[in-house]
Design a protein around this motif. Structure first.
Motif, mmCIF file in Angstrom:
data_model
loop_
_atom_site.group_PDB
_atom_site.id
_atom_site.type_symbol
_atom_site.label_atom_id
_atom_site.label_comp_id
_atom_site.label_asym_id
_atom_site.label_seq_id
_atom_site.Cartn_x
_atom_site.Cartn_y
_atom_site.Cartn_z
ATOM 1 N N ASN A 104 -1.542 -9.637 5.134
ATOM 2 C CA ASN A 104 -2.900 -9.298 5.558
ATOM 3 C C ASN A 104 -3.847 -10.414 5.121
ATOM 4 N N PRO A 105 -4.217 -11.302 6.060
ATOM 5 C CA PRO A 105 -5.049 -12.459 5.674
ATOM 6 C C PRO A 105 -6.342 -12.081 4.970
ATOM 7 N N TYR A 109 0.207 2.714 7.298
ATOM 8 C CA TYR A 109 -0.095 1.810 8.416
ATOM 9 C C TYR A 109 1.095 0.941 8.797
ATOM 10 N N ASN A 153 -4.524 -8.076 10.811
ATOM 11 C CA ASN A 153 -4.375 -7.467 9.487
ATOM 12 C C ASN A 153 -3.795 -6.069 9.648
ATOM 13 N N PRO A 154 -2.494 -5.915 9.406
ATOM 14 C CA PRO A 154 -1.849 -4.612 9.646
ATOM 15 C C PRO A 154 -2.504 -3.457 8.900
ATOM 16 N N ILE A 155 -3.219 -3.745 7.819
ATOM 17 C CA ILE A 155 -3.811 -2.647 7.053
ATOM 18 C C ILE A 155 -4.775 -1.833 7.918
ATOM 19 N N PHE A 156 -5.374 -2.454 8.934
ATOM 20 C CA PHE A 156 -6.317 -1.710 9.776
ATOM 21 C C PHE A 156 -5.614 -0.765 10.749
ATOM 22 N N GLU A 157 -4.279 -0.793 10.764
ATOM 23 C CA GLU A 157 -3.552 0.212 11.559
ATOM 24 C C GLU A 157 -3.733 1.616 10.975
ATOM 25 N N VAL A 158 -4.323 1.738 9.794
ATOM 26 C CA VAL A 158 -4.677 3.085 9.303
ATOM 27 C C VAL A 158 -5.677 3.739 10.236
#
Lengths: 255, 255
Positions: free
Chosen positions: B70-71, B118, A70-75
């Motif tokens: 983002n799953p 992100y 989940n790329p959003i967690f690259e924050v």
């Protein structure tokens, strides 16, 4: 689970801390976050800890894979927030952000559970499995140990042995009865289908812990349909009579 | 932005509503969510609206792509939460969950902005662009229109023309000055680097709106370093003197 860097073992229930800065405009005393699964209620709180807050995320490979997917967690910038893979059943030192030892170790262990809701495949119900996808955590300062098991589909003999005689156990209190969501009109799923054992009943949590001699037993991860949330309900009285406490935001305990 | 199904145009600032159920145990009056970007502060609140709550998510293709990538957002079960792609500059009816018309239309329009944090690539700062990745929203009930622009890197002539004479504009109030984060020791980035124009200064928001005759001007998306958050600060007085209000959680307005 949020681990506080203070010498006491403190327990912040759920993932959204309301701790105040102790130094600087945006500091927090959070040194490490231990994830016990990949479902939304276990990981979404990480998104409120972003923005250059140094801490470590300790989780199994499978749960780290969920974050990676989940790329959003690259924050959680990887140069600031360390992602540490933890092997099952291996006591792992919890680091402080500066690399020093916190004096705490965490041991993750598999419990019966299912794949996160948003990773379920259409059609058949997901199988219950006992892998690194749903885990409990044992946190120790070398003197006392607490267990944190927010999601658990069944009490196995191995889990009972592990928890027997513990100083403190936080345990999955999602539902009072298995068909509670259906009867309340909240959805078509039983507790078992969602990967939770019920608090009541012959296979429930109260019964499963009856002979385990755990000193402090605290229910958490409680669904808003569960009557134990009401201080004056018969179910709350039943829980209390069995020696259980009902967890609440900001709860602290000293072991 | 959360659109309320009530006949009044109500504005819920940020993504985490605290609305009470109106019917049933878990109902909410939220009929639709309009996303104005793909960054965490615009989309993470969706994760608290999961669990069989029927509503629509209206967003551009690029922002829907972020959700698709983002799953974790699959907790918004696609059979219950409709994902509706909205074309730029096309007035789009906002549906109610039962398919009926709400009487509201939303028009999304590009404003200068950057890729979500992100999704930034290491190295060079991301380019400011004016595409469907950062948008403003015009919400109308056919009688009055409000504009909602929580992130905007610059006032362009086209944007000024669009907002001129509006009944109400909610606008990006992230920072008071461009170097505020750096001076406060909160990070190395300027406001411009983060995709925000400042409230003060010759190129700032107060100056940019000075000739636009917008009736109600409301700052939102305000960083915790911005002194306008303090009711007794000189900067707050300056904002008020320029005819601006400072938004707050639960704010409602009638047009």
């Amino acid at each position: 689970m949020v681990l506080n860097a203070s010498p006491d073992i403190r327990q912040q229930i759920e993932q959204t801390p309301v701790l105040q800065p102790q130094t600087g405009v945006r500091s927090s005393p959070i040194a490490a976050v231990v994830l016990t699964g990949g479902d939304v209620d276990a990981i979404a709180g990480l998104l409120t800890l972003r923005e250059r807050q140094p801490f470590s995320v300790l989780a199994t490979s499978r749960v780290h894979q969920v974050l990676d997917d989940n790329p959003i967690f690259e924050v959680l910038a990887r140069g600031i927030v360390a992602r540490q893979r933890v092997m099952l059943d291996e006591p792992t030192p919890v680091p402080l952000p500066d690399g020093a030892a916190s004096g705490l170790t965490v041991t993750l262990f598999a419990v019966p559970g299912k794949v996160p809701l948003y990773l379920e495949q259409p059609g058949a119900a997901p199988a219950l499995e006992e892998t690194d996808q749903t885990v409990g955590a044992a946190v120790s300062d070398g003197r006392a140990t607490l267990f944190y098991v927010p999601s658990c589909a069944a009490m196995t003999p191995a889990l009972a042995d592990r928890l027997r005689g513990a100083a403190a156990v936080f345990f999955d209190g999602t539902l009072w009865t298995d068909d509670e969501m259906i009867r309340a009109g909240l959805g078509p799923k039983t507790g078992q289908r969602m990967g939770h054992m019920s608090v009541s009943g012959p296979d429930g949590t109260l019964a499963a812990f009856a002979g385990l001699a755990v000193r402090r037993r605290i229910l958490l991860h409680i669904n808003n349909s569960n009557p134990i949330l009401l201080a004056d309900s018969p179910e709350r009285a039943q829980v209390a009579a069995a020696g259980w406490e009902v967890g609440y935001d900001g709860m602290e305990l000293t072991l």
